[in-house]
Design a protein around this motif. Structure first.
Motif, PDB file in Angstrom:
ATOM      1  N   LEU A 243      -0.070  -6.724   5.030  1.00  0.00           N
ATOM      2  CA  LEU A 243      -0.239  -5.527   4.401  1.00  0.00           C
ATOM      3  C   LEU A 243       0.959  -4.595   4.887  1.00  0.00           C
ATOM      4  O   LEU A 243       1.373  -4.580   5.896  1.00  0.00           O
TER       5      LEU A 243
ATOM      6  N   LYS B 195      -2.941   5.677   4.623  1.00  0.00           N
ATOM      7  CA  LYS B 195      -2.429   4.090   4.223  1.00  0.00           C
ATOM      8  C   LYS B 195      -2.820   3.362   5.701  1.00  0.00           C
ATOM      9  O   LYS B 195      -3.291   2.431   5.427  1.00  0.00           O
ATOM     10  N   THR B 196      -2.438   3.973   6.741  1.00  0.00           N
ATOM     11  CA  THR B 196      -2.578   3.346   7.863  1.00  0.00           C
ATOM     12  C   THR B 196      -3.965   2.957   8.317  1.00  0.00           C
ATOM     13  O   THR B 196      -4.563   1.976   8.734  1.00  0.00           O
TER      14      THR B 196
ATOM     15  N   ALA C 157      -0.385  -6.273   9.698  1.00  0.00           N
ATOM     16  CA  ALA C 157       0.188  -5.083   8.957  1.00  0.00           C
ATOM     17  C   ALA C 157       1.615  -5.025   9.498  1.00  0.00           C
ATOM     18  O   ALA C 157       1.926  -5.010  10.377  1.00  0.00           O
TER      19      ALA C 157
ATOM     20  N   SER D 213       4.432  -1.626   8.706  1.00  0.00           N
ATOM     21  CA  SER D 213       4.594  -0.227   7.956  1.00  0.00           C
ATOM     22  C   SER D 213       6.066   0.035   7.708  1.00  0.00           C
ATOM     23  O   SER D 213       6.831  -0.416   8.518  1.00  0.00           O
TER      24      SER D 213
ATOM     25  N   GLU E 210       2.510  -1.221   4.103  1.00  0.00           N
ATOM     26  CA  GLU E 210       2.318   0.208   3.673  1.00  0.00           C
ATOM     27  C   GLU E 210       3.536   1.069   4.248  1.00  0.00           C
ATOM     28  O   GLU E 210       4.239   0.917   4.858  1.00  0.00           O
TER      29      GLU E 210
ATOM     30  N   ALA F 102      -5.020   0.306   5.910  1.00  0.00           N
ATOM     31  CA  ALA F 102      -4.823  -1.002   6.466  1.00  0.00           C
ATOM     32  C   ALA F 102      -5.642  -1.665   7.746  1.00  0.00           C
ATOM     33  O   ALA F 102      -5.879  -2.807   7.571  1.00  0.00           O
TER      34      ALA F 102
ATOM     35  N   LEU G 185       0.860  -1.309   0.013  1.00  0.00           N
ATOM     36  CA  LEU G 185      -0.022  -0.003   0.120  1.00  0.00           C
ATOM     37  C   LEU G 185       0.976   1.349  -0.186  1.00  0.00           C
ATOM     38  O   LEU G 185       1.309   1.665   0.993  1.00  0.00           O
ATOM     39  N   CYS G 186       0.912   1.912  -1.023  1.00  0.00           N
ATOM     40  CA  CYS G 186       1.715   3.365  -1.002  1.00  0.00           C
ATOM     41  C   CYS G 186       1.056   4.314  -1.206  1.00  0.00           C
ATOM     42  O   CYS G 186      -0.177   4.439  -1.923  1.00  0.00           O
TER      43      CYS G 186
END
Length: 274
Positions: free
Chosen positions: A140, A40-41, A60, A62, A142, A44, A32-33
Motif C-alpha cells: 500500500l 490515507k494512513t 505499507a 507512505s 499512500e 492503509a 492511495l491518494c
C-alpha cells in the motif's frame, strides 16, 4: 482519528483482490491518494488488517517517509529556491529510495521501509526503519500527491495564493516542482497497479484536517518537537494548494477507485472504474 469507514476498506480491498487476480507480479502496488488529513494512513491500516485476515503478506509505505533529509532540503533551498526547505511538494522526496524499496520487493526480497519524523522534520535513523516481508504480496503506497500528473506550463503562470505571489513571484519554485513531478515521480507512480483517490469536498477543508493531524502529533511528540499552530498550518498547506486543487480537478476521471468524502471524511460516493 477513528478507524477507516468499513465501506471504504471493503472497496479498496475489492480493488486489491482484482489487482491480485490480474497481475502476475508481486507485490501488487495499491496507490492511495488524498489531501492532507483525508485519512490515507488510517485507511492503509484498515486494509493491512484485511490483508492479515486474508492471509496475505502486506506492507505499507507512505510517500511522506521518502522525504529528503533536513540537510538536503536546506541545500535545495540555497541552490534552487528557498521554498524547497519545506517538505511536501514534488522535488522534496528521495524517489530513488522509493524505487529501490519497490524493486527489491518485486524481486521477492524483504526491504527496509524508511521512516520520517515530522516532529523533528528529518529522516529517522535507519536502525529504526520498519521492514516489509520477503514474498510481499501487497504494498500500500499512500500519500497526498501519489499518482499526480504535472500541470500544463500555462497553468503555472499565475499564483494560486499569497504564498506564491509573495515568495515565488517569478515562478521558479512551482516550475521546479512541476518538472520534478513530470520526471522521476512518474517513474515511481508507474510502479502502481491501482490508483485510489480519497477526494476531499474541496481544498477549503484541508486546513482543519491538517490542524487535527498536528494536534495528534503534538500528543505523541517528544519534547522539543516542531509543532505548528493554526497560522503555521495555514502557511504550510499553502505549499500544497496548487497541486491539491489540480489533483481534485483531474484525478477523479482516471482513478481506478474514486471515494468522494464529506467534510467529516465520511464516504458520499464510491465509484469503481474497473
Amino acid at each position: 482519528m477513528s478507524a477507516a469507514h468499513p465501506r471504504v476498506v471493503e472497496a479498496v480491498t475489492a480493488q486489491m483482490k482484482a489487482a491480485l487476480d490480474a497481475c502476475s507480479h508481486r507485490p501488487v502496488v495499491m496507490g492511495l491518494c488524498g489531501a492532507q488529513g483525508s485519512g490515507k494512513t488510517t485507511l492503509a491500516s484498515g486494509v493491512l488488517d484485511a490483508c492479515t485476515g486474508e492471509g496475505l503478506r502486506a506492507a505499507a509505505l507512505s510517500i511522506d517517509d521518502l522525504y529528503l533529509t533536513h540537510a538536503d532540503r536546506q541545500a535545495l533551498a540555497r541552490e534552487v529556491h528557498p521554498l524547497l526547505a519545506t517538505r511536501g511538494v514534488p522535488g522534496t522526496h528521495d524517489i530513488a529510495l522509493g524505487l529501490s524499496v519497490i524493486d527489491a520487493l518485486r524481486q521477492g526480497k524483504g526491504a527496509r521501509l524508511p521512516r520520517f519524523d515530522k516532529g523533528r522534520d528529518d529522516r529517522v535513523s535507519m536502525d529504526l526503519w520498519g521492514r516489509a516481508p520477503a514474498g510481499c504480496e501487497v504494498l500500500l503506497f499512500e500519500g497526498w500527491c501519489v499518482g499526480a500528473q504535472p500541470q500544463p506550463p500555462e497553468d503555472l503562470l499565475l499564483p494560486v495564493n499569497s504564498l506564491e505571489a509573495r515568495e515565488d513571484s517569478e515562478g521558479i519554485w512551482r516550475a521546479y516542482v512541476n518538472d520534478a513531478l513530470a520526471g522521476p515521480y512518474q517513474e515511481l507512480f508507474a510502479r502502481m497497479d491501482r490508483l485510489v483517490l480519497l477526494a476531499a469536498p474541496g481544498f477549503e477543508v484541508v486546513h482543519d484536517w491538517r490542524l487535527e493531524q498536528e494536534r495528534d502529533l503534538a500528543a505523541l511528540a517528544d519534547p522539543g518537537a516542531r509543532i505548528m499552530d493554526a497560522a503555521a498550518v495555514a502557511r504550510f498547506i499553502a505549499h500544497y494548494e496548487r497541486l491539491t486543487r489540480h489533483i481534485l480537478s483531474e484525478m477523479p476521471q482516471r482513478a481506478d477507485l474514486l471515494i468522494r468524502l464529506d467534510s467529516l471524511r465520511q464516504p458520499l460516493e464510491i465509484v469503481h472504474k474497473r
